[in-house]
Write an enzyme that holds these catalytic residues in place. Structure first.
Site, short mmCIF file in Angstrom:
data_model
loop_
_atom_site.label_atom_id
_atom_site.label_comp_id
_atom_site.label_asym_id
_atom_site.label_seq_id
_atom_site.Cartn_x
_atom_site.Cartn_y
_atom_site.Cartn_z
CG HIS A 1 -0.58 0.44 2.47
ND1 HIS A 1 -0.35 -0.42 3.53
CD2 HIS A 1 -0.31 1.68 2.94
CE1 HIS A 1 0.03 0.29 4.58
NE2 HIS A 1 0.06 1.57 4.24
CG ASP B 1 -0.40 -3.78 2.67
OD1 ASP B 1 0.26 -3.36 1.71
OD2 ASP B 1 -0.75 -3.07 3.65
N GLY C 1 2.91 6.01 8.92
CA GLY C 1 4.35 6.13 8.68
C GLY C 1 5.12 4.89 9.11
CB SER D 1 2.60 1.63 6.44
OG SER D 1 1.35 1.87 6.99
#
Ligand code: 4AZ
Length: 258
Positions: free
Chosen positions: A45, A97, A196, A198
């Site tokens: 993502h 993801d 952030g 992620s």
């Protein structure tokens, strides 16, 4: 990271900071984990913006302070971005993801391992850690959901794995948490990954090794009651990781002369 504390990069030497150039400005984008000297594992993502080509991205390893470059750091260009082909964005439930980045220095080298930069172990194929196992998250992400700025220093915190059943039925309305995900949080709902973080690591100790068990993926807010962080379950993607790393290697290696 919400509810964490400042971490030395030596304690998280696999952490990667991914930046993107937007209209001439270098902006922090996401975290990642060094799984091989030439490869960073992160979240798909982070690379949804199709207008960006790989030359817009930079990866830093060994980074303590977000906006300060020091002599412990190593900086890389991205020469391949491989997002999982079945990644469904937030509207599709954030399934798969996961993304791989192949990194190179401007002179063509991969990472050099030292006390500040080191690969993390991937889990064994069938590793299924018990509920409540304590794991560690780290990153440069926001320290509160409503903060404007990212943390200026690398932060880390401990979270506990949450039962799959409980996470999907009690916390996320039965549909959103799939077998390709794993939830973690703390009992007081004070500790969590946030914007952030992620793409960054959730590592758990297994057989004396820090093992990459999850990738920061999504959650409803940050450190919100009954809304644990949701992580990509790395054990489900070992074949994908291996085959994609091999594919690029064989593609870029010249065939031997007959
Ligand atoms: C985000 O927006 C994000 N609390 C990352 C992690 C979590 C929530 C949001 C988990 O990137």
């Amino acid at each position: 990271i919400v509810g964490g504390s400042q971490a030395e990069v030596e304690s998280q030497p696999w952490i990667a900071g991914i930046f993107q150039n937007t209209k001439g400005i270098e902006q922090f984008l996401c975290g990642g984990s060094l799984i091989d000297p030439c490869w960073v594992l992160t979240a798909a993502h982070c690379f949804l913006d199709r207008s960006k080509d790989k030359s817009a991205f930079k990866v830093f390893l060994g980074k303590s302070i977000l906006n300060v470059t020091d002599n412990k750091e190593q900086m890389f260009m991205v020469d391949t971005i491989i997002s999982h082909p079945d990644f469904t964005d937030m509207t599709g439930g954030n399934e798969n993801d996961i993304a791989l980045l192949r990194i190179r220095t401007p002179s063509g080298h991969c990472a050099v391992e030292n006390n500040y930069v080191r690969t993390v172990c991937l889990p064994e194929r069938n590793l299924y850690l018990p509920d409540n196992t304590q794991c560690e998250i780290s990153g440069y992400g926001k320290q509160d959901f409503f903060d404007i700025y990212y943390a200026q220093r690398l932060m880390s915190a401990n979270v506990n794995l949450i039962s799959q059943r409980k996470c999907t039925r009690e916390y996320y309305d039965n549909i959103r948490v799939t077998d390709n995900m794993v939830c973690a949080g703390d009992s007081a709902w004070q500790i969590d990954a946030c914007k952030g973080d992620s793409g960054g690591p959730m590592v758990c100790e297994h057989k004396g090794r820090m093992t990459l068990y999850g990738i920061v993926s999504w959650g409803d807010g940050c450190a919100k009651q009954n809304k644990p962080g949701v992580y990509t379950r790395v054990t489900r993607y070992l074949d994908w990781i291996e085959s994609n790393m091999n594919m690029v290697h064989t593609k870029s290696r010249p065939l031997p002369e007959p």
